[in-house]
Design a protein around this motif. Sequence first.
Motif, mmCIF file in Angstrom:
data_model
loop_
_atom_site.group_PDB
_atom_site.id
_atom_site.type_symbol
_atom_site.label_atom_id
_atom_site.label_comp_id
_atom_site.label_asym_id
_atom_site.label_seq_id
_atom_site.Cartn_x
_atom_site.Cartn_y
_atom_site.Cartn_z
ATOM 1 N N GLU A 146 -18.499 -6.124 6.712
ATOM 2 C CA GLU A 146 -18.034 -7.500 7.343
ATOM 3 C C GLU A 146 -16.888 -6.854 8.185
ATOM 4 N N SER A 147 -15.916 -5.742 7.830
ATOM 5 C CA SER A 147 -15.025 -5.397 8.608
ATOM 6 C C SER A 147 -15.726 -4.538 9.989
ATOM 7 N N LYS A 148 -16.650 -3.852 9.671
ATOM 8 C CA LYS A 148 -17.412 -3.046 10.592
ATOM 9 C C LYS A 148 -18.001 -4.046 11.793
ATOM 10 N N GLU A 149 -18.548 -5.195 11.497
ATOM 11 C CA GLU A 149 -19.018 -6.363 12.090
ATOM 12 C C GLU A 149 -17.943 -6.782 13.103
ATOM 13 N N ARG A 207 -9.875 4.557 7.006
ATOM 14 C CA ARG A 207 -10.090 4.198 8.270
ATOM 15 C C ARG A 207 -10.009 2.445 8.447
ATOM 16 N N VAL A 208 -9.624 2.162 9.472
ATOM 17 C CA VAL A 208 -9.165 0.594 9.429
ATOM 18 C C VAL A 208 -10.026 -0.461 8.930
ATOM 19 N N THR A 209 -11.457 -0.314 9.117
ATOM 20 C CA THR A 209 -12.341 -1.069 8.507
ATOM 21 C C THR A 209 -12.378 -1.221 6.934
ATOM 22 N N LYS A 210 -12.136 0.205 6.284
ATOM 23 C CA LYS A 210 -12.084 0.180 4.721
ATOM 24 C C LYS A 210 -10.605 -0.467 4.548
ATOM 25 N N LEU A 211 -9.538 -0.252 5.367
ATOM 26 C CA LEU A 211 -8.492 -0.696 4.966
ATOM 27 C C LEU A 211 -8.104 -2.277 5.018
ATOM 28 N N VAL A 222 0.912 -1.278 -0.118
ATOM 29 C CA VAL A 222 0.118 0.019 -0.042
ATOM 30 C C VAL A 222 0.797 1.222 0.037
ATOM 31 N N SER A 223 0.145 2.478 -0.664
ATOM 32 C CA SER A 223 1.095 3.658 -0.400
ATOM 33 C C SER A 223 0.945 4.247 0.929
ATOM 34 N N ARG A 224 1.491 5.158 1.271
ATOM 35 C CA ARG A 224 1.524 5.895 2.624
ATOM 36 C C ARG A 224 0.290 6.714 2.725
ATOM 37 N N GLN A 225 -0.262 7.152 1.441
ATOM 38 C CA GLN A 225 -1.582 7.930 1.148
ATOM 39 C C GLN A 225 -2.856 7.002 1.690
ATOM 40 N N GLU A 226 -2.556 5.765 1.215
ATOM 41 C CA GLU A 226 -3.941 4.865 1.512
ATOM 42 C C GLU A 226 -3.854 4.395 2.841
ATOM 43 N N LEU A 227 -2.458 4.127 3.302
ATOM 44 C CA LEU A 227 -2.376 3.426 4.586
ATOM 45 C C LEU A 227 -3.010 4.684 5.792
#
Length: 465
Positions: free
Chosen positions: A416-419, A400-404, A391-396
């Motif tokens: 699913e990440s949010k659950e 948010r961690v759920t989207k990541l 991943v790029s620094r910009q993406e990282l």
Amino acid sequence: MRCLNYQSLLFRRAYATTSSNIQKHGIIAELTERGLISAVTSPPLLDKHLEGGSKRTIYCGVDPTAPSLHVGNLVPLICMLHFSLRGHNIIPLIGGATGLVGDPSGRNTERPAILQEIVQSNAQSISSQLYTFFHRAYECASKRLSLYETPATVPAVLNNLKWYHGMQFLDFLRTVGTLAKIQAMLSKDSVRSRLQSEQGLTFTEFTYQLLQAYDFQTLHQTHQCTIQIGGSDQWGNIVAGIELISKSASTSEPFETRAFGITTPLLVSSSGEKFGKSAGNAVWIDKDRTSIFDFYQYFLRTEDRDVEKFLRLLTFLPIAEIQALMAQHNKTPENRQAQRVLASELTELIHGGVGVQQAEAATQVLFDEDLATVQASKVIPALPSDRLTHVSRQELFSLRVTKLAAHAKLTRSISESKELLKAGGLYVNGQRCETDIILDDSHLLDQRLVILRAGKSKHMVLAVS
């Protein structure tokens, strides 16, 4: 030419496959103790053939039906290498010609036809792997078996296409076909089992044993090769070579003293699981097909009942050292001490010392709680693509961690990440996420890595590119 007595051949086969007939001294006894011997032809004569310090020449063949060797190929190669450590000459042979035909041994169906250019490409790849394997094997053996003198150079890899290229069909029939008896060919297990099956046996497969026999005869004539090593499913093909050498000889010397065969056991687990591409569970030598991490982990997960067998078969550790290791392991098997040694030894044999460091670093990242000493330079090359996302620094630092987690395919979707987050099952660097955070520099391990985990065992390593 002296004719081979067919009944005596059957007697010799029964005699050879009885392990109690093997003489209990010399290299054959040592290899038997390691579990590397399944059967030998004419055991007392083979022992005599190897006595007295005479250098013999031994060969083992590999057909290039895949782009890479796998762990199942190692047993006969390691067996042959032990002969090299004791001063004998060895010949690794690539079946650039026989790979176009396909060996029926140990198979219920005919091998799919492979294009000639693919076989040639596979042969080049495997030849390179063999050079690397012998180089690393000699290094490993020199550290562990100091009693023996390590050869100065790795053996030259030959290709049987050299003597088959340009050979006409009629020439082969006149050279080999006139010496082959149908009764003997039909008696081979690989032939009889297929003839009785619904699939049957093609003429091409039926004649494969003559091709391998001619390999042995050619190496016998050109390199004074007197011993062939192969897996236990190669017994019939090896005996065919011994027969051909005997029938084509111009002397009255008994056939039992001219050529010999040694078979090694097929590599299987106690549950009967086979290591091979035909079984669909090959552990490949090529790190692009089986990552260094997965290779290491495969042997780290070895069952207790298999670990001593694999240590004897696949490593160069002295038997006394293996026995001492198992005594310690059996006191606290939950520490998996023997499995760690097995995984380390085999990873070093195939991927070198650097490979061991990488595999151990990757194991630390995914399974250890202490991440303070993680080194990205060792972790990234060892991990398979399904455990690593660049991943790029910009993406990282913007997602948010759920989207990541969804972006890195740790989860199937953001929902699913949010659950997972809500249930307390989403982790960053081993720490449970309480909120849907955005990462920053403080989360980087060795300034390049972040470890996401879903539940107890599903990991994804993010590497800043």
